[in-house]
Design a protein around this motif. Structure first.
Motif: not given
Length: 286
Positions: A181-205
């Motif tokens: 629900g928080d990730r959905a709300l973040a998307r509604a506010f124009g932010c890219r939502p991420l689950d913590y399980s996705q972070l390791e592959a995304e942090l270098d960006g």
């Protein structure tokens, strides 16, 4: 009314002046090293400060390790000693009162009130924290906010307000949150939502990674994935969201910035405390 302001940082000093300006009698204790207006007495003893006070105001946070939070105090003051000196019936306002202190105050016939439970204060304090966080990013990085890639860990009050501040300044903002629900709300506010399980592959960006969660959400292997030149900003209280020592050892700049309102906007923070105290007093009178 008579207020006793006991301990605290620059916010407490300014609070004394605000209360006196409103026409109240104000006495202080454990602010011996602070510069106070001449009309505000620095009591030589705790009992002299609290005698006849309608309301006792403690810091935000009120205590650290069983002791009053009093960076301007001449000597340490234990919370149990403070509580035993107070008079039954007094209203005691402070931030993040421990359960032990709260129960001790109730047993002593006091009326403890946690300022951090006041919605208007918590929202206002979150806004000041977000503003201070933006300043910390600017001061500690050679990058601009405009065009930067920022990750905010946590979608609480501070995380939400900070994300909107950064977006308004032209940053590309991602939000890490556990709740769908928080990730959905973040998307509604124009932010890219991420689950913590996705972070390791995304942090270098990311150029900026800001943590607002008081739990280790950025694991040690995750820190090794950060891009060279990235800035880590810790806003959460201990234990925080990552191992700051490890980050620095592997060449990642990490800045701890707890309690920002008291450092970056103490006058506005003192106004928030004053208004919260007035609200508590009105509720007690009703």
């Amino acid at each position: 009314m008579k207020f006793a302001v006991i301990g605290g940082d620059r916010r407490a000093v300014l609070l004394c002046s605000l209360l006196a300006r409103d026409g109240h009698r104000v006495h202080s204790f454990a602010l011996e090293k602070a510069e106070l207006p001449g009309e505000i007495p620095k009591a030589g003893c705790l009992q002299g400060c609290i005698y006849g006070a309608d309301c006792v105001i403690l810091p935000v946070p009120a205590e650290k390790g069983g002791f009053l939070n009093a960076p301007y105090g001449a000597s340490p003051c234990r919370m149990d000693e403070l509580i035993s000196a107070l008079w039954p019936g007094q209203i005691v306002c402070g931030g993040k009162l421990s359960e032990k202190s709260r129960l001790g105050m109730i047993a002593a016939g006091l009326h403890p009130e946690d300022i951090m439970q006041q919605p208007e204060f918590t929202v206002g304090n979150a806004a000041l924290t977000a503003e201070g966080a933006v300043a910390a990013l600017i001061q500690n990085s050679e990058r601009s906010i405009l065009g930067s890639r920022a990750l905010v860990c946590g979608w609480g009050r501070i995380g939400r307000i900070l994300a909107l501040r950064l977006r308004a300044m032209g940053a590309k903002v991602a939000i890490a949150a556990r709740s769908p629900g928080d990730r959905a709300l973040a998307r509604a506010f124009g932010c890219r939502p991420l689950d913590y399980s996705q972070l390791e592959a995304e942090l270098d960006g990311f150029d900026f990674v800001i943590n607002t969660v008081p739990a280790k959400v950025l694991t040690d292997p995750m820190l090794c994935c950060l891009a060279e030149g990235a800035l880590l900003l810790e806003l959460a209280s201990p234990p925080g969201g990552f191992d700051r020592t490890l980050a620095e050892n592997i060449g990642i700049k990490a800045v701890a910035a707890p309690g920002l309102p008291g450092k970056t906007s103490p006058y506005s923070a003192a106004e928030l405390i004053r208004d919260a105290v007035y609200h508590i007093i009105r509720e007690q009178e009703e």
